[in-house]
Design a protein around this motif. Structure first.
Motif, PDB file in Angstrom:
ATOM      1  N   THR A 226      36.401   2.969  -9.421  1.00  0.00           N
ATOM      2  CA  THR A 226      36.536   1.600  -8.927  1.00  0.00           C
ATOM      3  C   THR A 226      36.138   1.490  -7.466  1.00  0.00           C
ATOM      4  O   THR A 226      36.214   2.450  -6.706  1.00  0.00           O
ATOM      5  N   THR A 228      37.692   0.208  -5.237  1.00  0.00           N
ATOM      6  CA  THR A 228      38.835   0.417  -4.354  1.00  0.00           C
ATOM      7  C   THR A 228      38.949   1.862  -3.891  1.00  0.00           C
ATOM      8  O   THR A 228      39.723   2.170  -2.998  1.00  0.00           O
ATOM      9  N   SER A 301      36.790  -3.597  -9.416  1.00  0.00           N
ATOM     10  CA  SER A 301      38.185  -3.247  -9.592  1.00  0.00           C
ATOM     11  C   SER A 301      38.781  -4.069 -10.721  1.00  0.00           C
ATOM     12  O   SER A 301      38.538  -5.264 -10.833  1.00  0.00           O
ATOM     13  N   GLN A 321      52.432  -5.146  -6.903  1.00  0.00           N
ATOM     14  CA  GLN A 321      51.106  -4.987  -6.314  1.00  0.00           C
ATOM     15  C   GLN A 321      50.040  -5.589  -7.219  1.00  0.00           C
ATOM     16  O   GLN A 321      49.993  -5.313  -8.418  1.00  0.00           O
ATOM     17  N   GLN A 323      45.990  -5.937  -7.862  1.00  0.00           N
ATOM     18  CA  GLN A 323      44.721  -5.277  -7.572  1.00  0.00           C
ATOM     19  C   GLN A 323      43.603  -6.129  -8.139  1.00  0.00           C
ATOM     20  O   GLN A 323      43.699  -6.625  -9.265  1.00  0.00           O
ATOM     21  N   LEU A 369      42.837 -10.915  -1.031  1.00  0.00           N
ATOM     22  CA  LEU A 369      43.065  -9.483  -1.227  1.00  0.00           C
ATOM     23  C   LEU A 369      42.347  -8.705  -0.126  1.00  0.00           C
ATOM     24  O   LEU A 369      41.269  -9.095   0.328  1.00  0.00           O
ATOM     25  N   LEU A 374      43.657  -5.101  -2.615  1.00  0.00           N
ATOM     26  CA  LEU A 374      45.082  -4.968  -2.906  1.00  0.00           C
ATOM     27  C   LEU A 374      45.896  -5.996  -2.143  1.00  0.00           C
ATOM     28  O   LEU A 374      45.532  -6.422  -1.049  1.00  0.00           O
ATOM     29  N   THR A 376      50.363  -6.626  -1.752  1.00  0.00           N
ATOM     30  CA  THR A 376      51.698  -6.229  -2.202  1.00  0.00           C
ATOM     31  C   THR A 376      52.699  -7.296  -1.769  1.00  0.00           C
ATOM     32  O   THR A 376      52.683  -7.728  -0.613  1.00  0.00           O
ATOM     33  N   THR A 406      45.833 -11.948 -14.810  1.00  0.00           N
ATOM     34  CA  THR A 406      46.165 -10.530 -14.881  1.00  0.00           C
ATOM     35  C   THR A 406      46.987 -10.277 -16.133  1.00  0.00           C
ATOM     36  O   THR A 406      47.340 -11.188 -16.879  1.00  0.00           O
TER      37      THR A 406
END
Ligand SMILES: [Zn+2]
Length: 416
Positions: A226, A228, A301, A321, A323, A369, A374, A376, A406
């Motif tokens: 990914t 990330t 991602s 979290q 992503q 993001l 990311l 959190t 998601t």
């Protein structure tokens, strides 16, 4: 080093004479390969880590020696020959000018000229060892020899060529019995021919510092991960030298997790700059950078919601979290019961503890993001939550004008 025209002694005497080129206290650590007909010899140790630094005092007085800068360039030319054509794990670092004009056992490596007469000696290298660290100085005799920075400017000895010989001593070589070698004890003519090191010289520097073999890539596994970052990748090939192999994926430095052998390293990918195929580059400070083009693919991602916390309880915080693609706007909703729910720029219709509809009403009130894709957030479980009660979380991420839901993350109250 002595001028060629004065060199009439038999070979063995030449070698013994060369001891004058090192401090007498070091004579006991000078080794000669007596009995070998033609080969390099060694003097007093190596520069650990394969790096030698030095300063230059550009204090030649002859007009044909040129300006200070021309003198510096000539000295550096002689030094660089070893790093460029030695194909060994060694390089020099020129650290600037100095006014020091005496050899001394200090922490400096200095190249300078003296107005004293050297007799038959053109130049000499001094070697010192202190606590396992190698130091040196190089002195040119400018009193009774004339020096030029380039043979086109007039007769005289070549600063660069004779310097190349003395730098050979400075990296740990003695005199060679090979008559054409740069480390032959006498100058090759006016010294211009000393500028280019020969096979015997190359064998010598490679013996001292090791041959520089360029890294070669055979395979990597996995060959995608990914954007990330954080993917552990095994790289197979050859020439991966410990401590000097710095991997990059794209333009970003990866973590060298483990050097297994010269044939295998493990790296952890950094966050990527672009989706798709990227280069892996092994940065070798001796041999330069070796790039293996288009061998690792960064993938988008996944849009994913996870809990970073342990068992949930009433009044406790749960860390959630999200992503997704770096820079994307997003929202996260939590459900308890049913109904319309508006939260952080998104409108959620919640039914049966599940977010069934979401649409952006303001473009997202949270910052997007981060660069790793990311975010959190902390959610506080209500004080009146009961054992085994479930809280459902779901996020939306705006990707290219589209809202992508998601997974639903269920957090169950497992302690009171
Ligand atoms: Zn010499």
């Amino acid at each position: 080093m002595k001028p060629a025209q004065t060199e009439l002694r038999p070979k063995k005497a030449q070698k013994l004479k060369t001891i004058v080129l090192t401090l007498s206290v070091l004579a006991s650590v000078v080794f000669f390969s007596v009995g070998m007909l033609s080969a390099y010899t060694l003097t007093c140790g190596v520069h650990s880590a394969g790096v030698g630094g030095y300063l230059i005092n550009p204090n030649f007085q002859d007009s044909i020696a040129g300006t200070e800068q021309q003198q510096i360039d000539a000295v550096n030319l002689g030094a660089d020959e070893w790093a460029i054509n030695g194909n060994a794990k060694f390089f020099w670092t020129y650290g600037g000018t100095t006014e020091i004009a005496m050899p001394s056992n200090d922490n400096n490596n200095v190249v300078f000229a003296t107005q004293a007469s050297g007799g038959n000696i053109l130049a000499e290298a001094f070697c010192y060892m202190q606590n396992g660290t190698r130091f040196f100085d190089i002195r040119y005799y400018d009193g009774n020899h004339s020096w030029n920075h380039d043979s086109s400017v007039g007769s005289g000895f070549d600063i660069a060529g004779i310097g190349c010989h003395e730098f050979g001593h400075s990296l740990g070589l003695g005199h060679s019995g090979e008559s054409g070698a740069t480390m032959w004890p006498s100058s090759l003519g006016d010294g211009v021919a000393n500028r280019s090191i020969e096979n015997d010289d190359i064998n010598g520097i490679q013996f001292l510092y090791g041959e520089n073999i360029p890294p070669h890539l055979d395979s990597i596994s996995p060959n995608s991960g990914t954007i990330t970052g954080g993917t552990l990748v095994t790289v197979h090939g050859s020439g991966f030298f410990q401590d000097i192999t710095r991997p990059c994926v794209g333009d970003n430095e990866a973590i060298l997790v483990r050097w297994v052998s010269q044939n295998e390293i493990w790296i952890r990918t950094p966050p990527g700059d672009s989706i798709g195929l990227n280069d892996i580059t092994l940065k070798d400070r001796f041999a330069g950078n070796f790039t293996f083009a288009n061998v690792f693919e960064y993938e988008e991602s996944p849009v994913l919601l996870t809990s970073l916390s342990g068992p949930a309880g009433p009044g406790r915080n749960v860390e959630i979290q999200l992503q997704g693609p770096p820079g994307a706007t997003y929202g996260i909703a939590s459900s308890r019961g049913q109904g319309l729910f508006i939260w952080r720029g998104f409108q959620f219709s919640l039914g049966n503890n599940i977010a069934v509809h979401m649409k952006s009403i303001s473009g997202g009130a949270d910052p997007p993001l981060d660069g790793l894709g990311l975010s959190t957030k902390c959610f506080r479980i209500p004080e009146d939550a009961t054992l085994f009660e479930e809280f459902v979380f779901q996020g939306v991420v705006k990707v290219g004008g589209e809202l992508i839901q998601t997974n639903k993350l269920v957090v169950q109250v497992l302690q009171q």
